[in-house]
Design an enzyme around this catalytic site. Structure first.
Site, mmCIF file in Angstrom:
data_model
loop_
_atom_site.group_PDB
_atom_site.id
_atom_site.type_symbol
_atom_site.label_atom_id
_atom_site.label_comp_id
_atom_site.label_asym_id
_atom_site.label_seq_id
_atom_site.Cartn_x
_atom_site.Cartn_y
_atom_site.Cartn_z
ATOM 1 N N GLU A 1 -1.924 -5.520 0.338
ATOM 2 C CA GLU A 1 -1.519 -4.273 -0.323
ATOM 3 C C GLU A 1 -0.092 -4.335 -0.866
ATOM 4 O O GLU A 1 0.168 -3.878 -1.982
ATOM 5 C CB GLU A 1 -1.661 -3.086 0.638
ATOM 6 C CG GLU A 1 -3.085 -2.607 0.839
ATOM 7 C CD GLU A 1 -3.897 -3.516 1.738
ATOM 8 O OE1 GLU A 1 -5.147 -3.403 1.750
ATOM 9 O OE2 GLU A 1 -3.277 -4.341 2.439
ATOM 10 N N HIS B 1 -7.969 4.884 10.639
ATOM 11 C CA HIS B 1 -8.478 5.097 9.284
ATOM 12 C C HIS B 1 -8.717 6.572 8.990
ATOM 13 O O HIS B 1 -9.474 6.903 8.073
ATOM 14 C CB HIS B 1 -9.795 4.329 9.073
ATOM 15 C CG HIS B 1 -9.634 2.845 9.062
ATOM 16 N ND1 HIS B 1 -10.684 1.982 8.849
ATOM 17 C CD2 HIS B 1 -8.537 2.060 9.226
ATOM 18 C CE1 HIS B 1 -10.257 0.726 8.890
ATOM 19 N NE2 HIS B 1 -8.950 0.761 9.129
#
Length: 351
Positions: free
Chosen positions: A71, A140
């Site tokens: 990322e 998450h």
């Protein structure tokens, strides 16, 4: 049966949130060759949630780019491309993974326009699923609305339905500032009625403007993303009990449309905020703080005006009393005013 004259109303087309985002990106990719999409599995696999389905086949490797699982790496590439004049759409498979790239999002994208004195815009979109999903555990399940909404230099939007999703993604791509688009994984497959105006390629939803989804008079309910649907369901239940809720879909977290919220609260005198994030320092906490600040200012202004009005009224009354009973006011036995020392009225009333 009597014939009814007039136009026949056609049923509205239904479009899922996933397809609305896909449609919005497709139209902007077609409109501007500087726009491109990059992220993990966005190309040949059509995206982890199939949001980019069909775009790689239509636009090819140069504009729909699969990246390694890094990322910070591909977010940095996207920010650099934006500084060079392109308009990247950077997809995070989930915004929980954006924590790996938060230095690029905040220090490189959000602050550059300010630190360059307005000379270097960074027109980039960071998008992906945000908030809690089903069975994905705590790592998450975070909502990043308050995280990114806290940071100057960013614009942050949070769509609920298909109309929001298309209009906001298109506005985000066209904006010259970095925009964080917080989608919701559980909403991707949900179909919503898609009005004709939303089907236009020129359809945009302005960033920074909320929408009143349901009119009400008793209580204001403010929310964003998936909880907007829960609020509308609760409002329908409360309506049967005689409580009419005004439900506001924020659409944008930063800049926040406080005018719409404040106007509603001034009408209903009650406020409830609903969100999927943590309560401390959350979006709801910011709304409540701003409402109290705004109402306090209004009360101060109203009080100040009331004092001015009272002073004007008292001056007028004193002048009339003097004109009617001048001899009484000249009496040596007159006592001082019981309310204001030094006032020229008599002591038998409150001026």
């Amino acid at each position: 049966m009597a014939a009814v004259s007039g136009l026949v109303r056609r049923p509205l087309r239904e479009v899922t949130v996933r397809d609305a985002i896909n449609q919005g990106m497709d139209e902007e990719l077609e409109r501007d060759e500087k726009v491109f999409l990059l992220g993990e599995e966005v190309a040949q696999y059509d995206g982890a949630y199939k949001v980019s389905r069909g775009l790689w086949k239509k636009y090819g490797d140069k504009r729909i780019i699969d990246t390694p699982i890094s990322e910070m790496g591909f977010a940095g590439i996207a920010v650099g491309a934006a500084m060079a004049g392109l308009r990247p759409i950077c997809e995070f498979m989930t915004f929980n993974f954006s924590m790996q790239a938060i230095d690029q999002v905040i220090n490189s994208a959000a602050k550059t326009y300010y630190m360059s004195g307005g000379l270097q815009p960074v027109p980039i979109v960071f998008r992906g699923p945000n908030g809690a999903s089903a069975g994905v555990a705590a790592q998450h399940s975070q909502c990043f609305a308050a995280w990114y909404g806290h940071c100057p230099g960013l614009k942050v939007v949070s769509p609920w339905n298909s109309e929001d999703a298309k209009g906001l993604i298109k506005s985000a791509i066209r904006d010259n500032n970095p925009v964080v688009v917080l989608e919701n994984e559980l909403m991707y497959g949900v179909p919503f009625e898609f009005p004709p105006e939303a089907q236009s390629k020129d359809f945009l939803i302005p960033i920074g403007k909320a929408k009143i989804e349901r009119q009400g008079t008793h209580i204001t309910v403010v929310s964003h993303s998936r909880p907007v649907g829960h609020c509308l369901e609760a409002a329908a239940v409360l309506s049967k009990e005689g409580v009419e809720c005004e439900v506001i879909n924020m659409r944008t977290i930063r800049p926040m449309d406080m005018e719409t919220i404040e106007a509603s609260v001034m009408k209903t005198n009650h406020l409830v905020t609903v969100e999927g994030g943590w309560p401390q320092f959350g979006v709801g906490a910011e709304i409540c703080a701003r409402i109290m600040e705004g109402i306090s200012k209004k009360l101060v202004l109203e009080y100040s005006q009331a004092v001015v009005n009272i002073m004007y009224l008292n001056t007028y009354r004193i002048k009339r009393l003097k004109a009617r009973s001048g001899k009484y006011f000249k009496s040596k036995s007159r006592k001082s005013c019981v309310q204001f020392p030094g006032c020229s009225c008599c002591s038998c009333h409150w001026c």
